[in-house]
Write a protein that holds these residues in place. Sequence first.
Motif, mmCIF file in Angstrom:
data_model
loop_
_atom_site.group_PDB
_atom_site.id
_atom_site.type_symbol
_atom_site.label_atom_id
_atom_site.label_comp_id
_atom_site.label_asym_id
_atom_site.label_seq_id
_atom_site.Cartn_x
_atom_site.Cartn_y
_atom_site.Cartn_z
ATOM 1 N N ILE A 177 4.093 -0.696 -3.368
ATOM 2 C CA ILE A 177 2.931 -1.571 -3.510
ATOM 3 C C ILE A 177 2.685 -2.330 -2.215
ATOM 4 N N THR A 178 1.467 -2.198 -1.705
ATOM 5 C CA THR A 178 1.073 -2.852 -0.452
ATOM 6 C C THR A 178 0.137 -4.033 -0.669
ATOM 7 N N CYS A 179 -0.491 -4.096 -1.833
ATOM 8 C CA CYS A 179 -1.459 -5.150 -2.094
ATOM 9 C C CYS A 179 -1.481 -5.457 -3.585
ATOM 10 N N VAL A 180 -1.513 -6.743 -3.931
ATOM 11 C CA VAL A 180 -1.702 -7.140 -5.321
ATOM 12 C C VAL A 180 -2.793 -8.198 -5.396
ATOM 13 N N ASP A 181 -3.459 -8.204 -6.513
ATOM 14 C CA ASP A 181 -4.426 -9.249 -6.823
ATOM 15 C C ASP A 181 -3.691 -10.305 -7.642
ATOM 16 N N PRO A 182 -3.389 -11.463 -7.069
ATOM 17 C CA PRO A 182 -2.583 -12.458 -7.782
ATOM 18 C C PRO A 182 -3.280 -13.058 -8.990
ATOM 19 N N ARG A 241 2.603 -12.215 -7.623
ATOM 20 C CA ARG A 241 2.767 -11.791 -6.235
ATOM 21 C C ARG A 241 4.120 -11.149 -5.966
ATOM 22 N N HIS A 242 5.127 -11.380 -6.826
ATOM 23 C CA HIS A 242 6.448 -10.794 -6.552
ATOM 24 C C HIS A 242 6.447 -9.274 -6.697
ATOM 25 N N PHE A 243 5.382 -8.718 -7.277
ATOM 26 C CA PHE A 243 5.297 -7.261 -7.360
ATOM 27 C C PHE A 243 4.960 -6.631 -6.001
ATOM 28 N N ALA A 244 4.417 -7.390 -5.078
ATOM 29 C CA ALA A 244 4.104 -6.857 -3.752
ATOM 30 C C ALA A 244 5.375 -6.394 -3.061
ATOM 31 N N GLY A 245 5.349 -5.196 -2.516
ATOM 32 C CA GLY A 245 6.515 -4.632 -1.843
ATOM 33 C C GLY A 245 7.453 -3.862 -2.758
ATOM 34 N N ARG A 246 7.164 -3.867 -4.059
ATOM 35 C CA ARG A 246 8.000 -3.127 -5.005
ATOM 36 C C ARG A 246 7.644 -1.650 -5.004
ATOM 37 N N ASP A 247 8.601 -0.815 -5.328
ATOM 38 C CA ASP A 247 8.318 0.593 -5.525
ATOM 39 C C ASP A 247 7.647 0.803 -6.883
ATOM 40 N N PHE A 248 6.759 1.777 -6.922
ATOM 41 C CA PHE A 248 6.108 2.179 -8.170
ATOM 42 C C PHE A 248 7.074 3.106 -8.894
ATOM 43 N N ALA A 301 5.182 17.644 2.615
ATOM 44 C CA ALA A 301 6.198 18.555 3.153
ATOM 45 C C ALA A 301 7.512 17.838 3.409
ATOM 46 N N HIS A 302 7.431 16.524 3.630
ATOM 47 C CA HIS A 302 8.636 15.736 3.885
ATOM 48 C C HIS A 302 8.359 14.276 3.561
ATOM 49 N N GLU A 303 9.416 13.516 3.366
ATOM 50 C CA GLU A 303 9.276 12.087 3.095
ATOM 51 C C GLU A 303 8.810 11.346 4.352
ATOM 52 N N ILE A 304 8.000 10.319 4.157
ATOM 53 C CA ILE A 304 7.562 9.459 5.255
ATOM 54 C C ILE A 304 8.483 8.251 5.286
ATOM 55 N N PRO A 305 9.248 8.066 6.364
ATOM 56 C CA PRO A 305 10.255 6.997 6.398
ATOM 57 C C PRO A 305 9.615 5.629 6.612
ATOM 58 N N ILE A 306 9.823 4.715 5.661
ATOM 59 C CA ILE A 306 9.212 3.392 5.765
ATOM 60 C C ILE A 306 10.235 2.296 5.483
ATOM 61 N N ASP A 307 9.970 1.132 6.066
ATOM 62 C CA ASP A 307 10.668 -0.104 5.731
ATOM 63 C C ASP A 307 9.623 -1.118 5.294
ATOM 64 N N THR A 308 10.067 -2.097 4.516
ATOM 65 C CA THR A 308 9.172 -3.137 4.032
ATOM 66 C C THR A 308 9.210 -4.330 4.969
ATOM 67 N N GLY A 309 8.025 -4.757 5.404
ATOM 68 C CA GLY A 309 7.915 -5.892 6.305
ATOM 69 C C GLY A 309 7.566 -7.169 5.570
ATOM 70 N N ILE A 310 6.798 -8.023 6.224
ATOM 71 C CA ILE A 310 6.491 -9.331 5.670
ATOM 72 C C ILE A 310 5.405 -9.237 4.600
ATOM 73 N N THR A 311 5.372 -10.247 3.743
ATOM 74 C CA THR A 311 4.336 -10.389 2.729
ATOM 75 C C THR A 311 3.515 -11.630 3.046
ATOM 76 N N VAL A 312 2.183 -11.470 3.038
ATOM 77 C CA VAL A 312 1.295 -12.584 3.356
ATOM 78 C C VAL A 312 0.176 -12.641 2.327
ATOM 79 N N GLU A 313 -0.418 -13.814 2.183
ATOM 80 C CA GLU A 313 -1.591 -13.963 1.331
ATOM 81 C C GLU A 313 -2.801 -14.159 2.217
ATOM 82 N N ARG A 314 -3.862 -13.349 1.964
ATOM 83 C CA ARG A 314 -5.037 -13.379 2.811
ATOM 84 C C ARG A 314 -6.266 -12.969 2.002
ATOM 85 N N ASP A 315 -7.326 -13.758 2.120
ATOM 86 C CA ASP A 315 -8.598 -13.447 1.458
ATOM 87 C C ASP A 315 -8.446 -13.273 -0.056
ATOM 88 N N GLY A 316 -7.512 -14.027 -0.631
ATOM 89 C CA GLY A 316 -7.337 -13.994 -2.071
ATOM 90 C C GLY A 316 -6.437 -12.889 -2.587
#
Length: 227
Positions: free
Chosen positions: A146-151, A156-163, A195-210
């Motif tokens: 999850i990259t974006c949530v509507d609070p 908001r704690h769901f942001a950054g969680r895996d689906f 074809a292959h996994e995309i390697p990612i890490d989770t960065g910061i969480t911010v609130e912007r524009d609601g």
Amino acid sequence: MRVVVSWSSGKDSAWMVHVLRSRHHIDVGALLTTINEPAERVAMHAVRLELLHAQADALGVPLWQVPIPSPCSNDAYERAMSVAVGRAVDQGFTHIAFADLFLEDVRRYREERLAGSGLTPIFPLFGADTSALAREMIDAGLRARITCVDPRAIDRHFAGRDFDASLLAELPASVDPCGERGEFHTFAYKGPMFAHEIPIDTGITVERDGFVFTDLICRAIPNASCA
């Protein structure tokens, strides 16, 4: 049937590609993604462009970026999309696929805007039971974060969680399991469509524009790349 896919970078778009590829008469020939031009990120999902390119590479499908301003008026959006639709028709595409699930007004808007354009809209996932669809995606090995949530709709704690199954179990009953009403947006990084996994890490969480956004970053590991 030559199809350009409306690609948001999220799980539903990814699953739609998987479904389309299972239909042997369909050629998925391009990914069409709207880009927040000032931020240089995927519109609404706020995904970095390097990760978007990594998805296209893992899918083996050309990426077409459609830059839009931010904020973006409906007129500006429609002008940008009209150019992209014209490009698709000129290159021999016959259909455009959208991963909408049940919002009739959204589907009707797309059908009306594309009428007479030479590009026919299709909705491979429309009408699916979203609870069953969410479980089907996860059981098939689709992984998304999850990259974006509507609070206003979800904590908001769901942001950054895996689906995943644990997330589905924690979602309030008022929230669609696939986030179809905009409760949350995701980035798909693994699954049978890639074809292959995309390697990612989770960065910061911010609130912007609601909205609450979690940044995803390419993970630097040997023999893997997000470029």
